[in-house]
Design an enzyme around this catalytic site. Structure first.
Site, PDB file in Angstrom:
ATOM      1  N   GLY A  62      -6.883   8.546   2.853  1.00 45.70           N
ATOM      2  CA  GLY A  62      -5.466   8.694   2.517  1.00 45.70           C
ATOM      3  C   GLY A  62      -5.190   8.901   1.040  1.00 45.70           C
ATOM      4  O   GLY A  62      -5.845   9.686   0.354  1.00 45.70           O
TER       5      GLY A  62
ATOM      6  N   ASP B   1     -12.948  -7.067   0.287  1.00 45.26           N
ATOM      7  CA  ASP B   1     -11.636  -7.517   0.766  1.00 45.26           C
ATOM      8  C   ASP B   1     -10.884  -8.022  -0.459  1.00 45.26           C
ATOM      9  O   ASP B   1     -11.264  -9.034  -1.051  1.00 45.26           O
ATOM     10  CB  ASP B   1     -11.820  -8.637   1.796  1.00 45.26           C
TER      11      ASP B   1
ATOM     12  N   TYR C 118       7.256  -7.260   4.934  1.00 46.32           N
ATOM     13  CA  TYR C 118       6.657  -6.117   4.238  1.00 46.32           C
ATOM     14  C   TYR C 118       7.368  -5.854   2.920  1.00 46.32           C
ATOM     15  O   TYR C 118       6.735  -5.677   1.872  1.00 46.32           O
ATOM     16  CB  TYR C 118       6.709  -4.874   5.122  1.00 46.32           C
TER      17      TYR C 118
ATOM     18  N   LYS D  40       5.740  -5.912  -0.964  1.00 48.09           N
ATOM     19  CA  LYS D  40       5.694  -4.750  -1.847  1.00 48.09           C
ATOM     20  C   LYS D  40       6.554  -4.947  -3.089  1.00 48.09           C
ATOM     21  O   LYS D  40       6.183  -4.521  -4.189  1.00 48.09           O
ATOM     22  CB  LYS D  40       6.129  -3.488  -1.096  1.00 48.09           C
TER      23      LYS D  40
END
Length: 287
Positions: free
Chosen positions: A17, A62, A156, A160
């Site tokens: 991506g 991770d 979410y 962010k």
């Protein structure tokens, strides 16, 4: 010799991506690249960078695990000889309301989107401070106290916006050390696996390719770190202000009018106004 010759860039979520696109764009400008991903096979990106003539290392990490982050930074520096730029691109996306989301889903988003960005920056800073042009670039929107951003996807949005606060605060904290911290967000939706999984058809319909973010990211990380920091950038604004006029090449669906592209849902009102202003200015200049 490209704009990033002699420089090393570490990109989280770098095997696919947007992260992959940024990695390849940096390699085209002669950067050494470390692509970090969790359980992702980075061999394809490594080979693509080698085909360009660059050097790349893929690291399984991770970003929620501090020991793994510390080891990833150390390996980057050890194998590539230093670290000049960090791109915090790794992200977790679960679009659910508070009553529907599980605690594990919440923890994943908070851990990747906010904690992960913090940990990567923390362990990279000693090396970035030694760079002649150290940059941290975080893929996150500008925090906005507007109910519409929280109404449907509170967890979410909080994760962010939290990353955005960290990006802004890091700029203030690191200004005396000459390390820049900026945020970047797309004006439109971007054609990625994450978008394909989105349930909202209007967001999936007419996106741009990852190349638009890669080009904008390159412009940001090649700026003077002592002069360009603390900014919440939008890809189209960055590129239009840099003189780009051909945006047709970024459309995932060729021939899509710029006005018909699927707009991202976390663009601030003043950013939307600036895009419209720049489009009009360039249109008038072309007449």
């Amino acid at each position: 010799m490209g704009q990033l010759a002699g420089r090393t860039v570490l990109i989280t979520g770098g095997t696919r991506g947007i992260g992959r696109a940024i990695a390849l764009r940096c390699a085209q400008e002669s950067a050494q690249v470390a692509v970090v991903s969790r359980h992702g096979d980075g061999s394809a990106v490594v080979n693509e960078v080698r085909d360009i003539g660059g050097r790349c290392v893929a690291i399984d990490c991770d970003v929620r695990d501090e020991q793994q982050v510390e080891a990833a930074v150390a390996r980057t520096v050890g194998e590539l000889g230093g670290l000049d730029v960090v791109v915090n691109n790794a992200a977790a996306l679960v679009l659910k309301g508070t009553a529907e989301i599980s605690s594990d889903e919440y923890d994943t988003m908070a851990g990747v989107n906010t904690r992960g960005a913090f940990l990567v920056a923390k362990h990279a800073l000693p090396h970035l401070q030694r760079s002649s042009n150290g940059h941290v670039l975080t893929l996150c929107p500008k925090p906005q106290l507007d109910e519409r951003w929280f109404r449907a996807n509170l967890a979410y949005t909080a994760s962010k916006f939290g990353a955005g606060l960290l990006a802004f605060g890091l700029a203030a904290e690191q200004r005396p050390h000459g390390v820049a911290s900026n945020a970047l967000w797309p004006f439109t939706t971007i054609d990625t696996d994450g978008l394909a999984e989105c349930s909202r058809a209007e967001l999936r319909a007419r996106p741009r390719t990852t190349a638009v973010l890669a080009d904008a990211a390159l412009w940001i990380i090649t700026q003077d770190s002592t002069q360009f920091s603390g900014n919440f950038c939008i890809d189209e604004i960055v590129l239009r202000e840099a003189g780009v006029t051909d945006f047709e090449r970024y459309s995932a669906v060729p021939g899509t009018p710029q006005s018909a592209l699927s707009q991202d849902h976390m663009v601030a009102p003043e950013q939307l106004a600036r895009v419209k202003e720049l489009r009009q200015q360039q249109k008038e200049q072309q007449l």
